[in-house]
Design an enzyme around this catalytic site. Sequence first.
Site, PDB file in Angstrom:
ATOM      1  N   LYS A  53       0.835  -1.210   0.000  1.00  0.00           N
ATOM      2  CA  LYS A  53       0.000   0.000   0.000  1.00  0.00           C
ATOM      3  C   LYS A  53       0.871   1.262   0.000  1.00  0.00           C
ATOM      4  CE  LYS A  53      -1.742   1.675   3.998  1.00  0.00           C
ATOM      5  NZ  LYS A  53      -1.523   3.111   4.278  1.00  0.00           N
ATOM      6  N   ASN A  54       1.870   1.297   0.878  1.00  0.00           N
ATOM      7  CA  ASN A  54       2.643   2.529   1.033  1.00  0.00           C
ATOM      8  C   ASN A  54       3.601   2.786  -0.129  1.00  0.00           C
ATOM      9  OD1 ASN A  54       1.309   3.090   3.354  1.00  0.00           O
ATOM     10  ND2 ASN A  54       3.000   2.602   4.744  1.00  0.00           N
ATOM     11  N   ARG A  62      -3.841  10.986   4.672  1.00  0.00           N
ATOM     12  CA  ARG A  62      -2.735  11.950   4.743  1.00  0.00           C
ATOM     13  C   ARG A  62      -1.826  11.902   3.520  1.00  0.00           C
ATOM     14  NH1 ARG A  62      -0.266  14.363   8.616  1.00  0.00           N
ATOM     15  NH2 ARG A  62       1.677  13.768   7.630  1.00  0.00           N
ATOM     16  N   CYS A  87      -3.910  13.684  13.342  1.00  0.00           N
ATOM     17  CA  CYS A  87      -4.476  12.356  13.132  1.00  0.00           C
ATOM     18  C   CYS A  87      -4.263  11.556  14.396  1.00  0.00           C
ATOM     19  CB  CYS A  87      -3.882  11.677  11.913  1.00  0.00           C
ATOM     20  SG  CYS A  87      -2.521  10.625  12.258  1.00  0.00           S
ATOM     21  N   ARG A 119       1.668  14.814  13.407  1.00  0.00           N
ATOM     22  CA  ARG A 119       2.120  14.541  12.039  1.00  0.00           C
ATOM     23  C   ARG A 119       2.133  15.767  11.128  1.00  0.00           C
ATOM     24  NH1 ARG A 119      -0.091   8.702  10.166  1.00  0.00           N
ATOM     25  NH2 ARG A 119       1.667   8.837   8.744  1.00  0.00           N
ATOM     26  N   PRO A 120       3.048  16.691  11.376  1.00  0.00           N
ATOM     27  CA  PRO A 120       3.114  17.886  10.533  1.00  0.00           C
ATOM     28  C   PRO A 120       3.644  17.583   9.132  1.00  0.00           C
ATOM     29  CG  PRO A 120       4.932  17.849  12.096  1.00  0.00           C
ATOM     30  CD  PRO A 120       4.092  16.645  12.395  1.00  0.00           C
ATOM     31  N   VAL A 121       3.562  18.576   8.225  1.00  0.00           N
ATOM     32  CA  VAL A 121       4.120  18.416   6.872  1.00  0.00           C
ATOM     33  C   VAL A 121       5.186  19.483   6.605  1.00  0.00           C
ATOM     34  CG1 VAL A 121       2.197  17.186   5.781  1.00  0.00           C
ATOM     35  CG2 VAL A 121       2.137  19.684   5.916  1.00  0.00           C
ATOM     36  N   ASP A 122       5.768  20.013   7.696  1.00  0.00           N
ATOM     37  CA  ASP A 122       6.747  21.089   7.539  1.00  0.00           C
ATOM     38  C   ASP A 122       7.961  20.677   6.702  1.00  0.00           C
ATOM     39  OD1 ASP A 122       7.158  19.395   9.830  1.00  0.00           O
ATOM     40  OD2 ASP A 122       8.798  20.702  10.444  1.00  0.00           O
ATOM     41  N   LEU A 123       8.368  19.413   6.800  1.00  0.00           N
ATOM     42  CA  LEU A 123       9.559  18.982   6.050  1.00  0.00           C
ATOM     43  C   LEU A 123       9.277  18.969   4.544  1.00  0.00           C
ATOM     44  CD1 LEU A 123      10.715  16.028   8.355  1.00  0.00           C
ATOM     45  CD2 LEU A 123      11.601  18.370   8.301  1.00  0.00           C
ATOM     46  N   ASP A 166       5.100   0.638  11.850  1.00  0.00           N
ATOM     47  CA  ASP A 166       3.821   0.066  11.410  1.00  0.00           C
ATOM     48  C   ASP A 166       3.631  -1.381  11.864  1.00  0.00           C
ATOM     49  OD1 ASP A 166       3.171   2.444  10.260  1.00  0.00           O
ATOM     50  OD2 ASP A 166       3.528   1.827   8.189  1.00  0.00           O
ATOM     51  N   ILE A 203       9.167   6.871  16.435  1.00  0.00           N
ATOM     52  CA  ILE A 203       8.778   7.593  15.215  1.00  0.00           C
ATOM     53  C   ILE A 203       7.570   8.505  15.467  1.00  0.00           C
ATOM     54  CG2 ILE A 203       8.163   7.380  12.748  1.00  0.00           C
ATOM     55  CD1 ILE A 203      10.849   6.090  13.309  1.00  0.00           C
ATOM     56  N   ARG A 245      -8.411  -0.100   5.124  1.00  0.00           N
ATOM     57  CA  ARG A 245      -7.461   0.824   4.502  1.00  0.00           C
ATOM     58  C   ARG A 245      -6.153   0.108   4.167  1.00  0.00           C
ATOM     59  NH1 ARG A 245      -5.932   5.363   7.936  1.00  0.00           N
ATOM     60  NH2 ARG A 245      -4.705   5.709   6.077  1.00  0.00           N
TER      61      ARG A 245
HETATM   62  C1  UD1 Z   1       4.867   6.867   6.202  1.00  0.00           C
HETATM   63  C2  UD1 Z   1       3.925   5.689   6.101  1.00  0.00           C
HETATM   64  C3  UD1 Z   1       3.449   5.274   7.479  1.00  0.00           C
HETATM   65  C4  UD1 Z   1       4.651   4.999   8.377  1.00  0.00           C
HETATM   66  C5  UD1 Z   1       5.626   6.182   8.371  1.00  0.00           C
HETATM   67  C6  UD1 Z   1       6.913   5.898   9.120  1.00  0.00           C
HETATM   68  C7  UD1 Z   1       2.887   6.027   3.949  1.00  0.00           C
HETATM   69  C8  UD1 Z   1       1.664   6.366   3.190  1.00  0.00           C
HETATM   70  N1  UD1 Z   1       2.792   6.069   5.280  1.00  0.00           N
HETATM   71  O1  UD1 Z   1       4.139   7.942   6.769  1.00  0.00           O
HETATM   72  O2  UD1 Z   1       2.647   4.113   7.363  1.00  0.00           O
HETATM   73  O3  UD1 Z   1       4.215   4.775   9.705  1.00  0.00           O
HETATM   74  O4  UD1 Z   1       5.970   6.513   7.013  1.00  0.00           O
HETATM   75  O5  UD1 Z   1       7.553   4.787   8.607  1.00  0.00           O
HETATM   76  O6  UD1 Z   1       3.909   5.688   3.388  1.00  0.00           O
HETATM   77  N2  UD1 Z   1       7.408  14.558  10.300  1.00  0.00           N
HETATM   78  C9  UD1 Z   1       7.562  15.896  10.578  1.00  0.00           C
HETATM   79  N3  UD1 Z   1       7.373  16.787   9.553  1.00  0.00           N
HETATM   80  C10 UD1 Z   1       7.065  16.390   8.284  1.00  0.00           C
HETATM   81  C11 UD1 Z   1       6.942  15.016   8.016  1.00  0.00           C
HETATM   82  C12 UD1 Z   1       7.122  14.114   9.041  1.00  0.00           C
HETATM   83  O7  UD1 Z   1       7.831  16.278  11.713  1.00  0.00           O
HETATM   84  O8  UD1 Z   1       6.927  17.249   7.407  1.00  0.00           O
HETATM   85  C13 UD1 Z   1       7.599  13.570  11.405  1.00  0.00           C
HETATM   86  C14 UD1 Z   1       6.332  12.762  11.670  1.00  0.00           C
HETATM   87  O9  UD1 Z   1       5.454  13.446  12.532  1.00  0.00           O
HETATM   88  C15 UD1 Z   1       6.913  11.509  12.284  1.00  0.00           C
HETATM   89  C16 UD1 Z   1       8.236  11.330  11.523  1.00  0.00           C
HETATM   90  O10 UD1 Z   1       8.533  12.605  10.975  1.00  0.00           O
HETATM   91  O11 UD1 Z   1       7.183  11.724  13.642  1.00  0.00           O
HETATM   92  C17 UD1 Z   1       8.198  10.305  10.409  1.00  0.00           C
HETATM   93  O12 UD1 Z   1       7.100  10.559   9.573  1.00  0.00           O
HETATM   94  P1  UD1 Z   1       7.107  10.189   8.023  1.00  0.00           P
HETATM   95  O13 UD1 Z   1       8.232   9.255   7.754  1.00  0.00           O
HETATM   96  O14 UD1 Z   1       7.029  11.430   7.231  1.00  0.00           O
HETATM   97  O15 UD1 Z   1       5.744   9.396   7.889  1.00  0.00           O
HETATM   98  P2  UD1 Z   1       4.706   9.428   6.697  1.00  0.00           P
HETATM   99  O16 UD1 Z   1       5.419   9.614   5.397  1.00  0.00           O
HETATM  100  O17 UD1 Z   1       3.580  10.330   7.039  1.00  0.00           O
END
Ligand code: UD1
Length: 431
Positions: free
Chosen positions: A22-23, A101, A125, A130-134, A315, A337, A407
């Site tokens: 899926k991912n 997301r 969530c 789970r921010p998207v700042d990166l 996961d 994580i 899902r």
């Molecule tokens: C993906 C997987 C999810 C898995 C996760 C970690 C998909 C669709 N989902 O989620 O199943 O649990 O990887 O292996 O592939 N973070 C920030 N800022 C950001 C982005 C992330 O602070 O902009 C933090 C997150 O809150 C978290 C960590 O970074 O603490 C890792 O998150 P990330 O690897 O980005 O997870 P996803 O890509 O959302």
Amino acid sequence: MDKIRIRGNRPLSGKIAIGGAKNAALPLMMASLLTDATLTLANIPYLADITTSANLLIQHGVSVKWRGFRAKAGPEGRSVELTADTISSTEAPYDLVRKMRASVLVLGPLLARCREARVSLPGGCAIGTRPVDLHIKGLERLGAEIDLAGGYIQARAPHGLKGAEIVFPQVSVGATENLLMAASLAEGETVLVNAAREPEVVDLANCLVAMGAQIEGIGSDRVKITGVERLHGANHSIIPDRIETGTYLMAAAITGGDVELLNTLYEPIAAVARILEGAGVEVTTTETGIRVRRENGRLLGVDVMTEPFPGFPTDLQAQMMALMATAEGAAMITETIFENRFMHVPELCRMGANINVHGASAMVRGVGQLTGAPVMATDLRASVSLVLAGLAAKGETIINRVYHLDRGYERLEDKLSACGAEIERLGDGSE
Ligand code: UD1
């Protein structure tokens, strides 16, 4: 709302076919936005998140054609053809993004190809903020102008994206994927430092290369992308789902069963297999897949810490906790994580588990035998941990809110029933 009923305490025995990841499928589907030619993805799983992604792409103007679904061929015989010859909308609306997301993965491709995108912020969530700042900072490094307004990420790159060095302060799967896609069509060279190395990221990079992208260092934490003017179509087969694989490894282990997993690979779950071996579970490769067995042996408590790949995946943390709840001795499970990814703990405790959470760690004192109870699913992986606990428990377990399972797990009840589990879905028609 559907429920699942399990009458547990019987060993699983048989074979289970694993589907496409899926991912990996989600970012691969979004990659279709990068080209006006057709991207064909084989081994596509049939899951709610895949349908949500297809709906998102359709409203961007992508033509989506499903192949091989009627034939009941199983995921290997299925594919989806995605053609984004014209992009009619560069907006990803709240209604679709809130369901999943990973929708934020349209941001990089839309910005790179159309020079603009408006994507709803995914919001919080169940497993933390789970921010998207990166994602945003990375795209800004490539020259995008980004504003947050009205709950939307508004991004523009009127003169196109330009390659740059991006050093991630923290490993992020999604941000690495968004930047890989955006940089593929940016002008010049981009270097991603501290990039995620998850097999799903590697699968995306390999597909982008098949589409004409120039990427070096695939699978390492330093990836160099030299932008090209256009990408073309490709045929790509999605890797097997390592999380589904790990989940069924643990299902066999928790019931003291003997199961062979087909259409999957050992290497991506090597870290998990080593931990399971330490807990007294036999995991071996066969000509057709992976065999997992715990017929007479005791299950022993082992400590686990979640980490980015190649470490133990977050996961599979909830599933591992269900397993450890039935072991002899104690296990310390540490989640590094995500914050707040222990919602399964109170539900497992309702089934007789002895678990105490201290910050990011949970001390699991094995109780040997769990007992069935009514429980509530809270997120995808937490839900399946309750299924595992139910398979091992004495008596009947009813799991409520199982839509979370759909899902990420295709035909879960069928796959487990075929191995001797007594599990069925009950629809009661109510909310
Ligand atoms: C993906 C997987 C999810 C898995 C996760 C970690 C998909 C669709 N989902 O989620 O199943 O649990 O990887 O292996 O592939 N973070 C920030 N800022 C950001 C982005 C992330 O602070 O902009 C933090 C997150 O809150 C978290 C960590 O970074 O603490 C890792 O998150 P990330 O690897 O980005 O997870 P996803 O890509 O959302």
